[in-house]
Design a protein around this motif. Structure first.
Motif, PDB file in Angstrom:
ATOM      1  N   LEU A  31      60.344  -2.288  67.754  1.00  0.00           N
ATOM      2  CA  LEU A  31      59.546  -3.048  68.237  1.00  0.00           C
ATOM      3  C   LEU A  31      59.649  -4.391  67.399  1.00  0.00           C
ATOM      4  CD1 LEU A  31      57.089  -4.235  70.270  1.00  0.00           C
ATOM      5  CD2 LEU A  31      55.767  -3.425  68.308  1.00  0.00           C
ATOM      6  N   ILE A  32      59.865  -5.631  67.831  1.00  0.00           N
ATOM      7  CA  ILE A  32      59.787  -6.788  67.240  1.00  0.00           C
ATOM      8  C   ILE A  32      58.776  -7.798  67.637  1.00  0.00           C
ATOM      9  CG2 ILE A  32      61.266  -8.955  66.831  1.00  0.00           C
ATOM     10  CD1 ILE A  32      63.721  -7.378  66.840  1.00  0.00           C
ATOM     11  N   ALA A  33      57.917  -8.142  66.567  1.00  0.00           N
ATOM     12  CA  ALA A  33      57.055  -9.122  66.657  1.00  0.00           C
ATOM     13  C   ALA A  33      57.403 -10.467  66.756  1.00  0.00           C
ATOM     14  CB  ALA A  33      55.694  -8.689  66.134  1.00  0.00           C
ATOM     15  N   ILE A  34      57.182 -11.419  67.518  1.00  0.00           N
ATOM     16  CA  ILE A  34      57.488 -12.749  67.596  1.00  0.00           C
ATOM     17  C   ILE A  34      56.275 -13.866  67.678  1.00  0.00           C
ATOM     18  CG2 ILE A  34      58.779 -14.623  68.537  1.00  0.00           C
ATOM     19  CD1 ILE A  34      60.111 -12.230  70.154  1.00  0.00           C
ATOM     20  N   LEU A  35      56.187 -14.298  66.325  1.00  0.00           N
ATOM     21  CA  LEU A  35      54.935 -15.169  66.056  1.00  0.00           C
ATOM     22  C   LEU A  35      55.394 -16.740  65.940  1.00  0.00           C
ATOM     23  CD1 LEU A  35      54.113 -12.365  65.094  1.00  0.00           C
ATOM     24  CD2 LEU A  35      52.654 -13.281  63.609  1.00  0.00           C
ATOM     25  N   THR A  36      54.744 -17.508  66.855  1.00  0.00           N
ATOM     26  CA  THR A  36      54.959 -19.030  66.644  1.00  0.00           C
ATOM     27  C   THR A  36      53.779 -19.713  66.945  1.00  0.00           C
ATOM     28  OG1 THR A  36      55.502 -19.406  68.987  1.00  0.00           O
ATOM     29  CG2 THR A  36      57.425 -18.477  67.808  1.00  0.00           C
ATOM     30  N   PRO A  37      53.873 -21.057  66.713  1.00  0.00           N
ATOM     31  CA  PRO A  37      52.802 -22.064  66.963  1.00  0.00           C
ATOM     32  C   PRO A  37      52.732 -21.964  68.619  1.00  0.00           C
ATOM     33  CG  PRO A  37      54.044 -22.966  65.412  1.00  0.00           C
ATOM     34  CD  PRO A  37      54.875 -21.837  65.591  1.00  0.00           C
ATOM     35  N   SER A  38      51.953 -22.771  69.070  1.00  0.00           N
ATOM     36  CA  SER A  38      51.659 -22.853  70.199  1.00  0.00           C
ATOM     37  C   SER A  38      53.017 -23.455  71.347  1.00  0.00           C
ATOM     38  CB  SER A  38      50.646 -24.076  70.758  1.00  0.00           C
ATOM     39  OG  SER A  38      50.449 -24.378  72.168  1.00  0.00           O
ATOM     40  N   HIS A  39      52.885 -22.462  72.412  1.00  0.00           N
ATOM     41  CA  HIS A  39      54.006 -22.792  73.423  1.00  0.00           C
ATOM     42  C   HIS A  39      53.716 -24.066  74.228  1.00  0.00           C
ATOM     43  CE1 HIS A  39      54.713 -18.198  73.039  1.00  0.00           C
ATOM     44  NE2 HIS A  39      55.307 -19.045  72.128  1.00  0.00           N
ATOM     45  N   ASP A  40      52.832 -24.725  74.089  1.00  0.00           N
ATOM     46  CA  ASP A  40      52.647 -26.135  74.575  1.00  0.00           C
ATOM     47  C   ASP A  40      53.579 -27.053  73.902  1.00  0.00           C
ATOM     48  OD1 ASP A  40      50.264 -25.085  75.866  1.00  0.00           O
ATOM     49  OD2 ASP A  40      48.880 -25.906  74.677  1.00  0.00           O
ATOM     50  N   ASN A  41      54.126 -26.929  72.811  1.00  0.00           N
ATOM     51  CA  ASN A  41      55.224 -27.616  72.293  1.00  0.00           C
ATOM     52  C   ASN A  41      56.439 -26.908  72.758  1.00  0.00           C
ATOM     53  OD1 ASN A  41      57.346 -28.218  70.474  1.00  0.00           O
ATOM     54  ND2 ASN A  41      55.789 -29.276  69.087  1.00  0.00           N
ATOM     55  N   PRO A  42      57.294 -27.568  73.563  1.00  0.00           N
ATOM     56  CA  PRO A  42      58.435 -26.768  73.955  1.00  0.00           C
ATOM     57  C   PRO A  42      59.383 -26.342  72.985  1.00  0.00           C
ATOM     58  CG  PRO A  42      58.754 -29.261  74.302  1.00  0.00           C
ATOM     59  CD  PRO A  42      57.226 -29.023  73.969  1.00  0.00           C
ATOM     60  N   PHE A  43      59.435 -27.133  71.682  1.00  0.00           N
ATOM     61  CA  PHE A  43      60.190 -26.456  70.586  1.00  0.00           C
ATOM     62  C   PHE A  43      59.958 -25.047  70.419  1.00  0.00           C
ATOM     63  CE2 PHE A  43      61.143 -25.823  66.095  1.00  0.00           C
ATOM     64  CZ  PHE A  43      62.347 -26.201  66.123  1.00  0.00           C
ATOM     65  N   PHE A  44      58.478 -24.912  70.103  1.00  0.00           N
ATOM     66  CA  PHE A  44      58.074 -23.292  69.525  1.00  0.00           C
ATOM     67  C   PHE A  44      58.385 -22.518  70.922  1.00  0.00           C
ATOM     68  CE2 PHE A  44      55.278 -26.207  67.172  1.00  0.00           C
ATOM     69  CZ  PHE A  44      56.006 -26.049  65.885  1.00  0.00           C
ATOM     70  N   LYS A  45      58.228 -22.861  72.277  1.00  0.00           N
ATOM     71  CA  LYS A  45      58.612 -21.942  73.151  1.00  0.00           C
ATOM     72  C   LYS A  45      59.888 -21.705  73.418  1.00  0.00           C
ATOM     73  CE  LYS A  45      57.930 -21.671  78.242  1.00  0.00           C
ATOM     74  NZ  LYS A  45      57.508 -22.379  79.646  1.00  0.00           N
ATOM     75  N   ALA A  46      60.663 -22.643  72.861  1.00  0.00           N
ATOM     76  CA  ALA A  46      62.293 -22.413  72.993  1.00  0.00           C
ATOM     77  C   ALA A  46      62.541 -21.159  71.846  1.00  0.00           C
ATOM     78  CB  ALA A  46      63.025 -23.525  72.600  1.00  0.00           C
ATOM     79  N   GLU A  47      61.773 -21.256  70.728  1.00  0.00           N
ATOM     80  CA  GLU A  47      62.002 -20.230  69.667  1.00  0.00           C
ATOM     81  C   GLU A  47      61.457 -18.811  70.399  1.00  0.00           C
ATOM     82  OE1 GLU A  47      61.193 -22.693  65.451  1.00  0.00           O
ATOM     83  OE2 GLU A  47      59.228 -21.639  66.719  1.00  0.00           O
ATOM     84  N   ALA A  48      60.363 -18.773  70.891  1.00  0.00           N
ATOM     85  CA  ALA A  48      59.999 -17.590  71.442  1.00  0.00           C
ATOM     86  C   ALA A  48      60.893 -16.790  72.438  1.00  0.00           C
ATOM     87  CB  ALA A  48      58.294 -17.733  71.759  1.00  0.00           C
ATOM     88  N   VAL A  49      61.118 -17.571  73.477  1.00  0.00           N
ATOM     89  CA  VAL A  49      62.017 -17.355  74.614  1.00  0.00           C
ATOM     90  C   VAL A  49      63.340 -16.849  73.990  1.00  0.00           C
ATOM     91  CG1 VAL A  49      63.327 -17.946  76.302  1.00  0.00           C
ATOM     92  CG2 VAL A  49      60.909 -18.769  76.246  1.00  0.00           C
ATOM     93  N   GLY A  50      63.841 -17.479  72.996  1.00  0.00           N
ATOM     94  CA  GLY A  50      65.224 -17.306  72.419  1.00  0.00           C
ATOM     95  C   GLY A  50      65.216 -15.840  71.808  1.00  0.00           C
ATOM     96  N   ALA A  51      64.168 -15.719  70.811  1.00  0.00           N
ATOM     97  CA  ALA A  51      64.066 -14.680  69.970  1.00  0.00           C
ATOM     98  C   ALA A  51      63.701 -13.322  70.901  1.00  0.00           C
ATOM     99  CB  ALA A  51      62.717 -14.654  69.114  1.00  0.00           C
TER     100      ALA A  51
END
Length: 315
Positions: A31-51
């Motif tokens: 299991l890999i946990a992925i923690l980012t700031p809010s996905h309202d910012n497309p940069f952070f959403k891209a991180e989460a989606v990519g990971a």
């Protein structure tokens, strides 16, 4: 356990309340946990989606969690990852100082952390800290800003969140270039905390006090979009705006003749590299890399903006 805490899973489509769901452990510990700031910012959403995409390709289950740049919420999400028996944590953190204790707690629980985008103040507790070369990228942006400004004129700088080391690094990179040009004068410098709304409000006030500005250089694209909206609203589309991140929104503005440039930091690929290193570490006990790693940035302007898609250049 705090109620109404939310987990974002499976491409950000399903939202499950921890208060009403039974926490289950990964069947085989993968299991890999992925923690980012809010996905309202497309940069952070891209991180989460990519990971998440890369982790699933490598055979892992994932949990995608959002800390909203709140260190207390981030700490609780670390507890969730630890309770779930995560094999690794991929993290874009909520503060260089405030995150140290949480990463140490995960390490003490036998869970390695792999940081992206933002460093923390301590070395030796995260396995990897993979960040964009913010100083190099800021210099690229500043060089373009100087060029389009014609090496002269009054300008404004909108700075990111003060607790974020990237804000200071980018500002230093900007000024190490711009300050060489004595005819370029900074008439205002304010933090808009990476926020489009705050940037809009700050830009409105700054413009009223400094109607003769020629340019605005911003610590990220979200603030650039806010500044540009305020300038458009005031009928000041003559003001030259430069951002930093390489978002699709700014790409579209560049192509439409609005914002003039940004600096691409490869958010999607950076997150995937972190997952790949986590996978190697889980399997071998080593990433084969040093802890702190830099990924170079790329200038984006009207010449190459059409090739930009979701924080990556495509052919």
């Amino acid at each position: 356990m705090q109620t109404n805490r939310r987990i974002f899973v499976s491409g950000l489509a399903s939202v499950v309340s921890l208060a009403s769901s039974t926490i289950s452990f990964a069947a085989d510990g993968k299991l890999i946990a992925i923690l980012t700031p809010s996905h309202d910012n497309p940069f952070f959403k891209a991180e989460a989606v990519g990971a998440e995409a890369r982790a699933k390709e490598l055979g892992y289950e994932t949990i995608v969690l959002v800390h909203d740049d709140d260190p207390n919420k981030q700490s609780e999400l670390f507890d969730t990852a630890i309770a779930r028996g995560a094999s690794a944590i991929i993290l874009d953190n909520a503060g260089a100082d405030a995150t140290v204790a949480a990463v140490q707690r995960a390490k003490d629980a036998g869970i390695p952390s792999f940081l992206i985008d933002r460093e923390i103040k301590e070395s030796g507790i995260a396995v990897s800290q993979i960040v964009s070369n913010n100083y190099q990228g800021a210099q690229l942006g500043a060089e373009e800003f100087v060029r389009i400004m014609g090496e002269e004129g009054n300008y404004v700088e909108l700075v990111g969140r003060e607790a974020d080391t990237n804000a200071g690094i980018r500002s230093s990179g900007y000024h190490d270039i711009i300050d060489q040009y004595t005819d370029m004068v900074m008439v205002a410098q304010q933090s808009a905390n990476w926020s489009q709304t705050e940037a809009f409000e700050k830009m409105e006030s700054i413009l009223q006090a400094n109607p003769d500005i020629k340019g605005v250089i911003c610590g990220n694209d979200t603030m650039a979009m806010g500044a540009w909206a305020a300038l458009e609203g005031a009928g000041r589309t003559d003001v030259l705006v430069v951002g930093f991140d390489g978002s699709n929104d700014v790409r579209d503005s560049i192509l439409a003749g609005g914002i003039k440039a940004t600096v691409l930091q490869p958010a999607y690929r950076q997150a995937q590299v972190a997952v790949e290193q986590a996978d190697q570490y889980i399997k071998t006990g080593s990433t084969g890399q040093k802890e702190k790693q830099l990924m170079d940035c790329v200038l984006i302007n009207a010449e190459n903006a059409a090739k930009l898609e979701t924080f990556a250049l495509v052919e």
